[in-house]
Design a protein around this motif. Sequence first.
Motif, PDB file in Angstrom:
ATOM      1  N   PHE A  74       8.650 -20.353  -0.107  1.00 45.34           N
ATOM      2  CA  PHE A  74       7.886 -20.572  -1.138  1.00 45.34           C
ATOM      3  C   PHE A  74       6.388 -20.089  -0.968  1.00 45.34           C
ATOM      4  N   LEU A  75       6.186 -20.129   0.362  1.00 51.23           N
ATOM      5  CA  LEU A  75       4.776 -19.682   0.722  1.00 51.23           C
ATOM      6  C   LEU A  75       4.636 -17.992   0.452  1.00 51.23           C
ATOM      7  N   ILE A  76       5.843 -17.699   0.979  1.00 55.49           N
ATOM      8  CA  ILE A  76       6.100 -15.922   0.746  1.00 55.49           C
ATOM      9  C   ILE A  76       6.022 -15.606  -0.839  1.00 55.49           C
ATOM     10  N   PHE A  77       6.517 -16.340  -1.626  1.00 57.37           N
ATOM     11  CA  PHE A  77       6.500 -16.093  -3.152  1.00 57.37           C
ATOM     12  C   PHE A  77       4.987 -16.214  -3.521  1.00 57.37           C
ATOM     13  N   LEU A  79       2.069 -15.700  -1.676  1.00 62.70           N
ATOM     14  CA  LEU A  79       1.334 -14.719  -1.089  1.00 62.70           C
ATOM     15  C   LEU A  79       1.764 -13.451  -1.612  1.00 62.70           C
ATOM     16  N   LYS A  80       2.907 -13.156  -2.037  1.00 62.04           N
ATOM     17  CA  LYS A  80       3.394 -12.079  -2.407  1.00 62.04           C
ATOM     18  C   LYS A  80       3.060 -11.752  -4.398  1.00 62.04           C
ATOM     19  N   GLY A  81       3.070 -13.001  -4.875  1.00 60.28           N
ATOM     20  CA  GLY A  81       2.847 -12.895  -6.349  1.00 60.28           C
ATOM     21  C   GLY A  81       1.554 -12.984  -6.575  1.00 60.28           C
ATOM     22  N   ASN A  82       0.416 -13.325  -5.893  1.00 56.26           N
ATOM     23  CA  ASN A  82      -0.529 -13.807  -6.311  1.00 56.26           C
ATOM     24  C   ASN A  82      -1.949 -12.581  -5.662  1.00 56.26           C
ATOM     25  N   PHE A  83      -1.523 -11.700  -4.705  1.00 57.46           N
ATOM     26  CA  PHE A  83      -2.761 -11.078  -4.123  1.00 57.46           C
ATOM     27  C   PHE A  83      -2.244  -9.510  -4.032  1.00 57.46           C
ATOM     28  N   ASP A  84      -1.476  -9.010  -4.934  1.00 58.65           N
ATOM     29  CA  ASP A  84      -1.012  -7.723  -4.771  1.00 58.65           C
ATOM     30  C   ASP A  84      -2.355  -6.628  -4.980  1.00 58.65           C
ATOM     31  N   GLU A  85      -3.172  -7.070  -5.779  1.00 62.42           N
ATOM     32  CA  GLU A  85      -4.570  -6.019  -5.833  1.00 62.42           C
ATOM     33  C   GLU A  85      -5.494  -6.062  -4.561  1.00 62.42           C
ATOM     34  N   PHE A  86      -5.139  -6.879  -3.835  1.00 56.98           N
ATOM     35  CA  PHE A  86      -6.138  -7.100  -2.362  1.00 56.98           C
ATOM     36  C   PHE A  86      -5.763  -5.924  -1.581  1.00 56.98           C
ATOM     37  N   PRO A  87      -6.650  -5.375  -0.749  1.00 57.76           N
ATOM     38  CA  PRO A  87      -6.429  -4.342   0.267  1.00 57.76           C
ATOM     39  C   PRO A  87      -5.628  -4.827   1.181  1.00 57.76           C
ATOM     40  N   SER A  88      -4.658  -3.508   1.742  1.00 54.52           N
ATOM     41  CA  SER A  88      -3.510  -3.753   2.431  1.00 54.52           C
ATOM     42  C   SER A  88      -3.665  -4.687   3.620  1.00 54.52           C
ATOM     43  N   SER A  89      -4.984  -4.724   4.347  1.00 52.72           N
ATOM     44  CA  SER A  89      -5.376  -5.450   5.511  1.00 52.72           C
ATOM     45  C   SER A  89      -5.150  -6.961   5.399  1.00 52.72           C
ATOM     46  N   CYS A  90      -5.381  -7.263   4.130  1.00 56.78           N
ATOM     47  CA  CYS A  90      -5.202  -8.834   3.439  1.00 56.78           C
ATOM     48  C   CYS A  90      -3.807  -9.186   3.136  1.00 56.78           C
ATOM     49  N   PRO A  92      -0.029 -10.386   4.082  1.00 60.30           N
ATOM     50  CA  PRO A  92       0.607 -10.524   5.309  1.00 60.30           C
ATOM     51  C   PRO A  92       2.123  -9.974   5.596  1.00 60.30           C
ATOM     52  N   GLY A  93       2.229  -9.211   4.710  1.00 60.13           N
ATOM     53  CA  GLY A  93       3.726  -8.234   4.716  1.00 60.13           C
ATOM     54  C   GLY A  93       4.888  -9.358   4.311  1.00 60.13           C
ATOM     55  N   ASN A  94       5.839  -9.340   5.173  1.00 58.89           N
ATOM     56  CA  ASN A  94       6.971 -10.293   4.551  1.00 58.89           C
ATOM     57  C   ASN A  94       6.815 -11.746   5.057  1.00 58.89           C
ATOM     58  N   PHE A  95       5.707 -12.037   5.793  1.00 60.26           N
ATOM     59  CA  PHE A  95       5.306 -13.379   6.377  1.00 60.26           C
ATOM     60  C   PHE A  95       6.506 -14.072   6.993  1.00 60.26           C
ATOM     61  N   TYR A  96       7.122 -13.239   7.992  1.00 66.22           N
ATOM     62  CA  TYR A  96       8.201 -13.729   8.853  1.00 66.22           C
ATOM     63  C   TYR A  96       7.522 -14.626   9.872  1.00 66.22           C
ATOM     64  N   GLY A  97       8.250 -15.517  10.555  1.00 70.60           N
ATOM     65  CA  GLY A  97       7.549 -16.396  11.668  1.00 70.60           C
ATOM     66  C   GLY A  97       7.520 -15.533  12.701  1.00 70.60           C
ATOM     67  N   LYS A  98       8.335 -14.667  12.904  1.00 69.97           N
ATOM     68  CA  LYS A  98       8.334 -13.990  14.149  1.00 69.97           C
ATOM     69  C   LYS A  98       7.207 -12.978  14.277  1.00 69.97           C
ATOM     70  N   ASP A  99       6.460 -12.795  12.947  1.00 65.38           N
ATOM     71  CA  ASP A  99       5.271 -11.942  12.866  1.00 65.38           C
ATOM     72  C   ASP A  99       3.925 -12.629  12.828  1.00 65.38           C
TER      73      ASP A  99
END
Length: 201
Positions: A74-77, A79-90, A92-99
């Motif tokens: 749900f946190l991934i959804f 982050l991915k659904g609301n911040f598309d227009e932001f710079p790539s450095s902002c 988190p990518g896939n936002f997996y726990g290992k990352d």
Amino acid sequence: MTKIQFVIVLIIALLSLSAIAFLKAENGFLIGNITPELIGVCIELLIIIFVFDVWQRKEERNKKIKVERRLREFLIFFLKGNFDEFPSSCKPGNFYGKDHTQNQSALDNLIDYIERNGLSEKSVLGIQSYCQSEKEVFNNLIPVAADLTNDHFKSWVRISYFMNAIVTKNDSTSHAVIKILQNIKRFDRESYQNNLYVGAE
């Protein structure tokens, strides 16, 4: 009687029986037959308890990892659904726990970017719409987050609270989003520190 109390009783019984067998080493029925049997039973019970305890802890950890993975989705959804227009450095990518390191860095960049530049009208409307449709889901998952650690629970409660604040307009969207992102960071950090994520050693 708790498990710890039972283990203590078994250890005391085992030591007592061992002392009896050692000090009264005779061939009588009680010492020669019953005492070794009782010692064997005590040892077997202790082994079973410790093996069961290790198995139970492993099962509990696996269950928590599954819960954490579902909440993280749900946190991934969000982050991915609301911040598309932001710079790539902002992002988190896939936002997996290992990352974890990448997640924390990207969230710091995103928070810093919003603090400096605010949110565009498009972003505000998109986030408000997202929170409107998903707030009940996040509210209903509070008891699920309680199955993890105390900090997981607290971070989820705050995420849910600020989503509701966005919908009811009790707080500015920019401020509430920063608070949500800070608590997503806290959730991710807690998972990493407790090895409660997919791929944890």
